[in-house]
Motif scaffolding. Sequence first.
Motif: not given
Lengths: 406, 228
Positions: A8, B97, B108-109, A295, B100, B84, A302-303, B111-112, B156, A1, B104
């Motif tokens: 990208r 993001i 993403f979160v 960003e 993405l 998180k 968000i962690g 995934l974290l 999200r 990822m 995605e």
Amino acid sequence: MLIKMAWRNIWRNKRRTLITIASILFAVLLASLMESLQKGAWGHMIKNVVNYYFGYVQIHQKGYWDEQSIDKAFALGDHLTALPAASSHIKGLAPRLESFALASTGNNTVGVLVIGIDPQAETRMTKLAERLQRGNYLAPEDDAALLAEGIAERLKLDVGDTIILVSQGYHGVNAAAKYPVKGIVRFGSPELNKQMVYLPLLAAQRFYGAEGLVTSLAVNIAKEEHVPPVVRALKRKLDPEHYEVMDWPEMMPDLLQAKALDSAGNYIVYFILYLVIAFGILGTILMMTKEREYEFGVLVAIGMGRFALGFMVWLEIILLGMLGALVGIAASFPVVWYFYVNPIRFTGDYAGLLEKFGFEPIFPAAFNAQVFLTQAIIVLVLTSVLAIYPVFKIKRLEPVHAMRGD
Amino acid sequence: MSVIIAKGISKTYDPDGMPVLALQRIDLEIREGEFTAIVGPSGSGKSTLLNIIGGLDKPSEGMVEVGGHMITELSDNELIDFRKEHIGFVFQAYNLIPVLTARENVEFVMLLQQRPKAEREARTKELLHAVGLDDKMDKRPGELSGGQQQRVAVARALAPKPAFILADEPTANLDTKSTENLLDIMAELNREEKITFIFSTHDQRVINRARRVITLVDGAVASDEKRD
Ligand SMILES: Nc1ncnc2c1ncn2[C@@H]1O[C@H](COP(=O)(O)OP(=O)(O)OP(=O)(O)O)[C@@H](O)[C@H]1O
Ligand SMILES: [Mg+2]
């Protein structure tokens, strides 16, 4: 990822990415070409001077190389002729008896190097017979001479004419004789071209009054990388009290020094080139970091760990650099290949100048994977170092501040 | 049950020797399932309060307990992990993001959080369905409208199953229709899934939909009105 995101992200600002890639491409192309030409020119020259005459390795009587005196000639005993058995890398030996002499035709006189050779062994090693321009190559029993083209021109001699050689022979013996010119050879190196006179070994031994003696044994080795093992093997076999085993850098330290000096000059140019590129990339990185501060703030909010985020950005920059290096190498390949196949050949005044300094005015490019690899490594190191900046920024990023824009 | 207990929080900013008192001794308790709006004039401290209870910023004084964790005691890196696992954020804009897709971004979160792939995919689908974006899953933020982007941001924020969602002026950049749409979705999630929402806003239409309205003036609570 992370890799996907990094990839990208690279293409978010296409124009900036393309400009960065183009600048790296340009640096890689220029540096590879310069390096290849330089390596090629020196390789060619060393091949000429070293392989086509001196040989990568020579055996002499101890002290010969410093004095270069025929008085240091030695008998070619069986223990010497058996030496090729010492290493599989030794393709053969070329015995030589050489000293300086004056060559004349009555009106003109020039200083030359008169070398007695074993015609077969010599041509196996230095391809002397292939250098023949006119006339015929020597046979062992001949009492005739082979001249380098430069001497023939200076003395206005041609095949069938007679050359008179005068020198001091072994232990002060008077050496004087005349020989018919059997053939004329041409050397790439102007240095060799104006001083080489070959006689069959027996004739030379008679001329110098050195029956059964030689001054050097050139060792026939196919590849330069075989030199160190061969030198080791020979040193084991030969008594260091009586013999010296020398490789070409030892015989010609000047050549090596000149090469090092020339490389150093190039390194300064590369340094400046990459410094300019580095500032360009740094500019891109600074802009990118500033633009994406918000960003980054969101991601940390968000962690997303700072380490993961830093790694992603680092990866982006490395990927960008590698992309540039790859495209640069891809672009260099055909260019370097072209100059490898079609060497640069100087003509006119510049050629004359080069010849004066003993250079053959031909510059083929080396086609060497290492050259390209070096560029890739430089770009990798460069971008890795530059990428520390955003990583450092991210380490200290406060999401609230980043998102407020202060 | 209280999900947030804040006691005596004050926040002083001192950017260049000119101290600004953004919050003054605020006591606050938020219970599970609330749908709370924090309102007040610009500069009254709404964002600061949300950032502090979300563990994005630290108070100068006071303590904050979230779901039993004393977040005012946590280190910077512990706070990242805390956010998180326990908090969903929706910001005013540019939440997503850009590189993405909607799918995605939501994934993403998780995934974290290193959730298994099957769970991630199922939940992403479910959440994007809940915010009415089944057909926009593979679009990137740039291809979505502002309202659609905010709905993805809500999806999200919900992905890690947070204790509550903090939204700082989520409708500030939206037109009336998108605002209504987003509020419908948030209200429904609140009603059906018992998700706790705390949002700051200037928008009277949003205030009207809230069931509790806390008004801040000059960094202090001026009123706290419950409408059940
Ligand atoms: N990082 C900071 N540095 C300095 N001052 C700050 C900072 N963040 C907020 N402030 C100040 O603290 C006060 C409260 O700001 P805050 O952003 O919480 O207000 P707000 O109610 O969210 O306003 P708005 O409605 O405009 O979003 C303001 O006076 C602001 O200028
Ligand atoms: Mg605010």
